[in-house]
Design a protein around this motif. Structure first.
Motif, PDB file in Angstrom:
ATOM      1  N   PRO A  40       0.798  -1.219   0.000  1.00 13.75           N
ATOM      2  CA  PRO A  40       0.000   0.000   0.000  1.00 13.75           C
ATOM      3  C   PRO A  40       0.842   1.286   0.000  1.00 13.75           C
ATOM      4  CG  PRO A  40       0.165  -0.781   2.232  1.00 13.75           C
ATOM      5  CD  PRO A  40       0.950  -1.751   1.362  1.00 13.75           C
ATOM      6  N   PHE A  41       2.082   1.224  -0.438  1.00 13.50           N
ATOM      7  CA  PHE A  41       2.970   2.383  -0.415  1.00 13.50           C
ATOM      8  C   PHE A  41       3.238   2.932  -1.820  1.00 13.50           C
ATOM      9  CE2 PHE A  41       3.970  -0.379   3.183  1.00 13.50           C
ATOM     10  CZ  PHE A  41       3.643   0.476   4.215  1.00 13.50           C
ATOM     11  N   SER A  42       2.311   2.709  -2.743  1.00 11.63           N
ATOM     12  CA  SER A  42       2.501   3.130  -4.124  1.00 11.63           C
ATOM     13  C   SER A  42       2.424   4.647  -4.290  1.00 11.63           C
ATOM     14  CB  SER A  42       1.510   2.431  -5.047  1.00 11.63           C
ATOM     15  OG  SER A  42       0.191   2.699  -4.641  1.00 11.63           O
ATOM     16  N   ARG A  43       2.065   5.354  -3.238  1.00  4.67           N
ATOM     17  CA  ARG A  43       2.074   6.822  -3.306  1.00  4.67           C
ATOM     18  C   ARG A  43       3.496   7.371  -3.119  1.00  4.67           C
ATOM     19  NH1 ARG A  43       0.159   5.336   1.622  1.00  4.67           N
ATOM     20  NH2 ARG A  43       0.986   6.359   3.470  1.00  4.67           N
ATOM     21  N   TYR A  44       4.457   6.467  -2.925  1.00 10.81           N
ATOM     22  CA  TYR A  44       5.865   6.846  -2.768  1.00 10.81           C
ATOM     23  C   TYR A  44       6.704   6.280  -3.919  1.00 10.81           C
ATOM     24  CZ  TYR A  44       4.575   7.676   2.110  1.00 10.81           C
ATOM     25  OH  TYR A  44       3.980   8.123   3.257  1.00 10.81           O
ATOM     26  N   GLN A  45       7.858   6.876  -4.111  1.00  3.68           N
ATOM     27  CA  GLN A  45       8.899   6.279  -4.926  1.00  3.68           C
ATOM     28  C   GLN A  45      10.136   6.204  -4.030  1.00  3.68           C
ATOM     29  OE1 GLN A  45       9.606   8.681  -8.390  1.00  3.68           O
ATOM     30  NE2 GLN A  45       9.217  10.566  -7.296  1.00  3.68           N
ATOM     31  N   TRP A  46      10.931   5.210  -4.288  1.00  6.14           N
ATOM     32  CA  TRP A  46      12.069   5.007  -3.404  1.00  6.14           C
ATOM     33  C   TRP A  46      13.345   4.759  -4.202  1.00  6.14           C
ATOM     34  CZ3 TRP A  46      14.495   0.165  -3.208  1.00  6.14           C
ATOM     35  CH2 TRP A  46      13.790  -0.900  -3.786  1.00  6.14           C
ATOM     36  N   LEU A  47      14.433   5.171  -3.585  1.00  6.68           N
ATOM     37  CA  LEU A  47      15.752   5.031  -4.187  1.00  6.68           C
ATOM     38  C   LEU A  47      16.417   3.793  -3.629  1.00  6.68           C
ATOM     39  CD1 LEU A  47      17.931   6.299  -6.007  1.00  6.68           C
ATOM     40  CD2 LEU A  47      18.707   7.609  -4.012  1.00  6.68           C
ATOM     41  N   GLY A  48      16.859   2.933  -4.515  1.00 11.47           N
ATOM     42  CA  GLY A  48      17.547   1.714  -4.109  1.00 11.47           C
ATOM     43  C   GLY A  48      19.042   1.948  -3.963  1.00 11.47           C
ATOM     44  N   ASP A  49      19.790   0.869  -3.999  1.00  9.54           N
ATOM     45  CA  ASP A  49      21.244   0.882  -3.882  1.00  9.54           C
ATOM     46  C   ASP A  49      21.688   1.376  -2.507  1.00  9.54           C
ATOM     47  OD1 ASP A  49      23.729   0.221  -4.978  1.00  9.54           O
ATOM     48  OD2 ASP A  49      24.119   2.294  -5.578  1.00  9.54           O
ATOM     49  N   VAL A  50      21.049   0.850  -1.472  1.00 15.35           N
ATOM     50  CA  VAL A  50      21.382   1.228  -0.097  1.00 15.35           C
ATOM     51  C   VAL A  50      22.820   0.803   0.214  1.00 15.35           C
ATOM     52  CG1 VAL A  50      20.514  -0.891   0.995  1.00 15.35           C
ATOM     53  CG2 VAL A  50      20.493   1.247   2.269  1.00 15.35           C
ATOM     54  N   SER A  51      23.466   1.568   1.078  1.00 16.22           N
ATOM     55  CA  SER A  51      24.864   1.303   1.401  1.00 16.22           C
ATOM     56  C   SER A  51      25.016   0.823   2.844  1.00 16.22           C
ATOM     57  CB  SER A  51      25.696   2.573   1.203  1.00 16.22           C
ATOM     58  OG  SER A  51      25.358   3.531   2.191  1.00 16.22           O
ATOM     59  N   VAL A  52      26.218   0.336   3.146  1.00 17.46           N
ATOM     60  CA  VAL A  52      26.512  -0.064   4.519  1.00 17.46           C
ATOM     61  C   VAL A  52      26.431   1.139   5.454  1.00 17.46           C
ATOM     62  CG1 VAL A  52      27.928  -2.033   3.838  1.00 17.46           C
ATOM     63  CG2 VAL A  52      29.023   0.156   4.253  1.00 17.46           C
ATOM     64  N   ASP A  53      26.701   2.339   4.941  1.00 16.34           N
ATOM     65  CA  ASP A  53      26.616   3.544   5.768  1.00 16.34           C
ATOM     66  C   ASP A  53      25.203   3.713   6.325  1.00 16.34           C
ATOM     67  OD1 ASP A  53      28.983   3.695   4.317  1.00 16.34           O
ATOM     68  OD2 ASP A  53      28.791   5.831   3.897  1.00 16.34           O
ATOM     69  N   GLN A  54      24.211   3.547   5.461  1.00 17.11           N
ATOM     70  CA  GLN A  54      22.835   3.709   5.913  1.00 17.11           C
ATOM     71  C   GLN A  54      22.432   2.578   6.855  1.00 17.11           C
ATOM     72  OE1 GLN A  54      19.852   4.207   2.888  1.00 17.11           O
ATOM     73  NE2 GLN A  54      18.351   4.889   4.376  1.00 17.11           N
ATOM     74  N   ILE A  55      22.851   1.380   6.554  1.00 15.75           N
ATOM     75  CA  ILE A  55      22.559   0.249   7.445  1.00 15.75           C
ATOM     76  C   ILE A  55      23.098   0.545   8.841  1.00 15.75           C
ATOM     77  CG2 ILE A  55      23.102  -2.185   7.909  1.00 15.75           C
ATOM     78  CD1 ILE A  55      21.064  -1.891   5.668  1.00 15.75           C
ATOM     79  N   ASP A  56      24.324   1.073   8.901  1.00 17.14           N
ATOM     80  CA  ASP A  56      24.957   1.408  10.176  1.00 17.14           C
ATOM     81  C   ASP A  56      24.099   2.401  10.959  1.00 17.14           C
ATOM     82  OD1 ASP A  56      26.999   1.461  12.147  1.00 17.14           O
ATOM     83  OD2 ASP A  56      28.118   3.027  11.084  1.00 17.14           O
ATOM     84  N   GLY A  57      23.659   3.462  10.300  1.00 12.96           N
ATOM     85  CA  GLY A  57      22.854   4.476  10.969  1.00 12.96           C
ATOM     86  C   GLY A  57      21.488   3.973  11.401  1.00 12.96           C
ATOM     87  N   VAL A  58      20.845   3.215  10.537  1.00 10.65           N
ATOM     88  CA  VAL A  58      19.515   2.690  10.846  1.00 10.65           C
ATOM     89  C   VAL A  58      19.579   1.714  12.021  1.00 10.65           C
ATOM     90  CG1 VAL A  58      17.652   1.213   9.967  1.00 10.65           C
ATOM     91  CG2 VAL A  58      18.500   3.120   8.585  1.00 10.65           C
TER      92      VAL A  58
END
Length: 187
Positions: A40-58
């Protein structure tokens, strides 16, 4: 809720979006890394290619929130999300796999000869955070395997001793990433 949305919008359990914005029928973002959110999130668009940097922060954010939030339902939700992220990484041999099935550009958490020692530190923090919030012994066992079988700890101690910074200058963003991982591991 924002951290939860980063995972839910991709439609792939454990895969985070690098970024999210509203869908614009007349002017959607273009490029191979932009995707429309799943229902049900089709009202969004998202950017892929997540990095280890973001994983670390999340994972840092989730694990700190888990310790500070008293709401048991929210804590369980955090545990489910952290477990999913960790399962995704572990299940693909310590590599973040993008929605198309291939590795992301900066998603290698293996401790190979040419891999970044900082990534070994982040990998240990990811698995330890999963154990901390889920109490699932398989994460603790995987952490111990990373240390005793794959020698991640030997690489992790060199995470902030990159010889190339003598020539290129200090990368303070890497210092930040290291401290997020250190904090997670020390707790």
């Amino acid at each position: 809720q924002g951290l939860h949305l980063l995972q839910a919008v991709t439609g792939k359990r454990g895969l985070l979006a690098r970024g999210i914005k509203g869908w614009d029928d007349e002017n959607p973002e273009k490029g191979s890394n932009w995707h429309r959110g799943v229902v049900p999130f089709s009202r969004y668009q998202w950017l892929g290619d997540v990095s280890v940097d973001q994983i670390d922060g999340v994972l840092f954010g989730y694990s700190v929130a888990y310790d500070l939030i008293g709401d048991q339902a929210l804590r369980q939700s955090i545990a489910n999300h952290v477990g999913a992220i960790s399962d995704h990484i572990i299940g693909h041999g310590m590599i973040i796999q993008d929605v198309g099935g291939g590795p992301t550009k900066h998603g290698d958490l293996k401790a190979g000869f040419f891999s970044e020692p900082l990534n070994s530190l982040i990998a240990l923090a990811v698995v330890k955070a999963a154990y901390h919030v889920t109490r699932d012994e398989r994460y603790q066992q995987h952490y111990l395997d990373l240390v005793h079988v794959n020698n991640y700890h030997k690489r992790a101690v060199r995470a902030r001793d990159p010889w190339w910074e003598v020539f290129t200058g200090v990368k303070h963003s890497d210092n930040n990433l290291a401290f997020l991982a250190y904090y997670t591991l020390l707790r």
